[in-house]
Design a protein around this motif. Structure first.
Motif, mmCIF file in Angstrom:
data_model
loop_
_atom_site.group_PDB
_atom_site.id
_atom_site.type_symbol
_atom_site.label_atom_id
_atom_site.label_comp_id
_atom_site.label_asym_id
_atom_site.label_seq_id
_atom_site.Cartn_x
_atom_site.Cartn_y
_atom_site.Cartn_z
ATOM 1 N N VAL A 89 0.841 -1.206 0.000
ATOM 2 C CA VAL A 89 0.000 0.000 0.000
ATOM 3 C C VAL A 89 0.871 1.249 0.000
ATOM 4 N N THR A 90 1.935 1.244 0.805
ATOM 5 C CA THR A 90 2.845 2.392 0.865
ATOM 6 C C THR A 90 3.510 2.633 -0.488
ATOM 7 N N VAL A 91 4.000 1.558 -1.106
ATOM 8 C CA VAL A 91 4.657 1.676 -2.416
ATOM 9 C C VAL A 91 3.671 2.160 -3.469
ATOM 10 N N ARG A 92 2.474 1.581 -3.482
ATOM 11 C CA ARG A 92 1.463 1.966 -4.469
ATOM 12 C C ARG A 92 1.066 3.434 -4.308
ATOM 13 N N THR A 93 0.913 3.892 -3.066
ATOM 14 C CA THR A 93 0.549 5.293 -2.813
ATOM 15 C C THR A 93 1.625 6.229 -3.333
ATOM 16 N N TRP A 94 2.898 5.917 -3.050
ATOM 17 C CA TRP A 94 3.989 6.778 -3.505
ATOM 18 C C TRP A 94 4.038 6.821 -5.030
ATOM 19 N N ARG A 95 3.981 5.662 -5.644
ATOM 20 C CA ARG A 95 4.107 5.617 -7.110
ATOM 21 C C ARG A 95 2.912 6.248 -7.806
ATOM 22 N N HIS A 96 1.732 6.065 -7.235
ATOM 23 C CA HIS A 96 0.541 6.691 -7.825
ATOM 24 C C HIS A 96 0.622 8.210 -7.693
ATOM 25 N N LEU A 102 7.251 11.076 -12.679
ATOM 26 C CA LEU A 102 8.042 10.018 -13.315
ATOM 27 C C LEU A 102 7.903 10.066 -14.832
ATOM 28 N N LEU A 103 6.672 10.305 -15.306
ATOM 29 C CA LEU A 103 6.440 10.412 -16.750
ATOM 30 C C LEU A 103 7.172 11.617 -17.333
ATOM 31 N N LEU A 104 7.147 12.739 -16.616
ATOM 32 C CA LEU A 104 7.859 13.938 -17.069
ATOM 33 C C LEU A 104 9.366 13.684 -17.125
ATOM 34 N N ALA A 105 9.895 13.028 -16.083
ATOM 35 C CA ALA A 105 11.330 12.716 -16.058
ATOM 36 C C ALA A 105 11.708 11.800 -17.211
ATOM 37 N N PHE A 106 10.867 10.803 -17.496
ATOM 38 C CA PHE A 106 11.101 9.887 -18.614
ATOM 39 C C PHE A 106 11.128 10.650 -19.938
ATOM 40 N N THR A 107 10.164 11.550 -20.133
ATOM 41 C CA THR A 107 10.066 12.325 -21.372
ATOM 42 C C THR A 107 11.274 13.241 -21.552
ATOM 43 N N TYR A 159 0.370 12.285 -1.386
ATOM 44 C CA TYR A 159 1.227 11.604 -2.354
ATOM 45 C C TYR A 159 2.189 10.626 -1.691
ATOM 46 N N GLY A 160 2.150 10.559 -0.368
ATOM 47 C CA GLY A 160 2.950 9.570 0.354
ATOM 48 C C GLY A 160 4.442 9.789 0.290
#
Length: 194
Positions: A89-96, A102-107, A159-160
């Motif tokens: 749950v902690t990991v999912r909250t942070w990543r969500h 993350l998408l901006l960094a990837f781009t 955003y955790g």
């Protein structure tokens, strides 16, 4: 929460949550980034990327250690009505909560490959490595003190993130066997006995 209990998330799990996405995002974009020659050329891009990787890993791993140490030193024992959040749950909250970043960094990493091949991708991978090193450092502290460190979920924000941010006033502690994550935030391995 019943009777004044608080939701608690593992500090090391929050730190570690961003390590894998940043690492894989960085490795992928660095791999794709060496395909175009770029403005600077591949050799300069990869050399700059290697330097950025090392600097980012060191800075991220060392940043905020005094704050983590101070909060850990003043950690109060968790109450019996506190609710320990599962690792998943902690990991999912942070990543969500951080998916757009993350998408901006990837781009940006992918786009920058046309100027400096692989450099920004290796920077992202270095940030992921730094987070893994910081989580490992926290794990060593937890083992040495024979406690696990937790932060209140409401202090981490929606955003955790930022387990050592200004909003986090104090940590709570539990015994080393509490929760479903090992010291350092990795999955707890269940040992099988013959």
């Amino acid at each position: 929460m019943a009777r004044g209990g608080q939701g608690l998330a593992r500090v090391a799990v929050v730190v570690r949550a961003g390590a894998a996405p940043l690492w894989w995002c960085g490795v992928f974009t660095a791999g794709v980034g060496v395909l175009p020659p770029g403005i600077t050329g591949r050799r300069i891009g990869v050399m700059a990327g290697a330097a950025l990787f090392l600097v980012a890993a060191a800075v991220v791993a060392l940043y905020g250690r005094k704050r983590y140490t101070a909060l850990a030193g003043g950690a109060a024992r968790a109450g019996k009505h506190d609710v320990l959040q599962d690792r998943a749950v902690t990991v999912r909250t942070w990543r969500h909560g951080h998916r757009w970043w993350l998408l901006l960094a990837f781009t940006v990493a992918l786009g920058s490959s046309f100027a400096v091949p692989a450099a920004v991708g290796m920077l992202l991978a270095g940030c992921g490595t730094g987070l893994r090193l910081k989580a490992a450092w926290l794990g060593r502290r937890e083992r040495a003190g024979d406690v696990l460190l937790w932060a209140r979920v409401d202090w981490l924000g929606r955003y955790g993130g930022r387990p050592a941010g200004k909003a986090v006033k104090a940590y709570r502690s539990t015994g080393i066997g509490a929760g479903d994550a090992a010291p350092g935030g990795s999955r707890r391995r269940t040992e099988l006995y013959a």
